[in-house]
Write a protein that holds these residues in place. Sequence first.
Motif, short mmCIF file in Angstrom:
data_model
loop_
_atom_site.label_atom_id
_atom_site.label_comp_id
_atom_site.label_asym_id
_atom_site.label_seq_id
_atom_site.Cartn_x
_atom_site.Cartn_y
_atom_site.Cartn_z
N SER A 20 9.09 -12.51 -6.19
CA SER A 20 8.94 -11.96 -4.84
C SER A 20 9.37 -10.51 -4.81
O SER A 20 10.16 -10.05 -5.65
CB SER A 20 9.74 -12.77 -3.82
N LEU A 21 8.88 -9.78 -3.83
CA LEU A 21 9.22 -8.37 -3.65
C LEU A 21 8.92 -7.97 -2.21
O LEU A 21 8.05 -8.57 -1.57
CB LEU A 21 8.42 -7.49 -4.61
N PRO A 22 9.64 -6.95 -1.68
CA PRO A 22 9.33 -6.46 -0.34
C PRO A 22 8.15 -5.49 -0.39
O PRO A 22 8.01 -4.73 -1.35
CB PRO A 22 10.62 -5.74 0.06
N VAL A 23 7.30 -5.51 0.63
CA VAL A 23 6.14 -4.61 0.71
C VAL A 23 6.04 -4.05 2.13
O VAL A 23 6.57 -4.64 3.08
CB VAL A 23 4.83 -5.33 0.32
N PHE A 24 5.36 -2.92 2.27
CA PHE A 24 5.11 -2.35 3.59
C PHE A 24 3.78 -1.61 3.55
O PHE A 24 3.31 -1.19 2.49
CB PHE A 24 6.24 -1.40 4.02
N ASN A 25 3.16 -1.49 4.74
CA ASN A 25 1.89 -0.76 4.83
C ASN A 25 1.98 0.46 5.74
O ASN A 25 0.97 1.10 6.02
CB ASN A 25 0.76 -1.68 5.31
N GLU A 30 8.30 -4.24 7.23
CA GLU A 30 8.48 -4.70 5.85
C GLU A 30 8.33 -6.21 5.78
O GLU A 30 8.83 -6.94 6.65
CB GLU A 30 9.87 -4.29 5.33
N TRP A 31 7.65 -6.67 4.73
CA TRP A 31 7.36 -8.09 4.57
C TRP A 31 7.73 -8.55 3.17
O TRP A 31 7.74 -7.76 2.23
CB TRP A 31 5.86 -8.36 4.82
N ARG A 52 11.62 -6.80 8.17
CA ARG A 52 12.12 -5.79 9.10
C ARG A 52 10.97 -5.29 9.97
O ARG A 52 9.84 -5.17 9.50
CB ARG A 52 12.70 -4.59 8.35
N PRO A 53 11.23 -4.96 11.24
CA PRO A 53 10.17 -4.39 12.07
C PRO A 53 9.86 -2.97 11.64
O PRO A 53 10.64 -2.33 10.93
CB PRO A 53 10.78 -4.44 13.48
N GLN A 54 8.72 -2.47 12.10
CA GLN A 54 8.33 -1.09 11.80
C GLN A 54 9.33 -0.11 12.40
O GLN A 54 9.75 -0.26 13.55
CB GLN A 54 6.93 -0.81 12.36
#
Length: 224
Positions: A20-25, A30-31, A52-54
Motif C-alpha cells: 500500500s501507499l498514499p496517493v493524491f491527484n 490523499e488516499w 486526508r481531505p484536500q
Amino acid sequence: MSREQAHYLFGVMRLGAGDSLPVFNGRQGEWLAVVAEAGKRGGVLEITQALRPQANPPDLWLLFAPIKKARTDFIVEKAVELGVARIQPVMTEFTNSERVRQDRLQAHALEAAEQCGATYLPEVAEAARLDRLLANWPEERALIFCDEGAAGTPAGLDGLAPGPAAVLIGPEGGFSEVERARLGRLPFARTLSLGPRILRADTAAVAALVLWQARLGDWGEVPR
C-alpha cells in the motif's frame, strides 16, 4: 500510471502486489492505494480509503527570474513546500538564463509535493516576459515587489489584506531602473524590503514567501 511512475514504484521502491501507499491527484485529497498489478512498464493501483481531505494553499503566486539550474530547482522546491498556488518564471532585462524547461520544473514541483506530503500541485507556467505580464495584470491581485535597492527593515505588508497576491523576485543582477520605475508606478504593486542585507535570488524567494505566509497566509501570526 506513466512508465516513469511504474519504474519508481516497482523498480526503485520495489513495491509489489498487496503493498500500500498514499496517493493524491491534486484535487481530492490523499488516499490509500493498494498495488493490484505491478510491472516494468505499468501497473494498477486500487484506491481503498480516504486519508486526508484536500488542502489547497492560499491564492499566492511566485514570480521569479530563472537563475542557474540547481538554484532554480531550489526555488521551485521551496515554493511548493512553503505553499504557493502558481509558479511563474519571468524574463527580465537582466535575466541571465534564457532557456527554461517548463516540463522539467513541473516534474520537480511534483517531486517536492510528494516529499513534503502536499495534496496540491502548483502549476509551473511557461516563462513570460515581465513587461507583458504587467501589461495584462489582474488588478485585484496585489503584486509584492521585492526590491534589492530598498534594503532595510522588512516592511511592505502593513495594511495589505489577505487575498489574491503575487511575490516578484528579480534576477541576480537586480531589476533595471526602467523596470523598477514602472513597478513603482503601478497602483496594485507595493515594495517589500527583505532586511538590511542584499539576498541572493533563491534566498530572497524563501524569505518573501515566509513573510507573506506568516502575516497573510495559512501560517497565522509568527509567535513573539
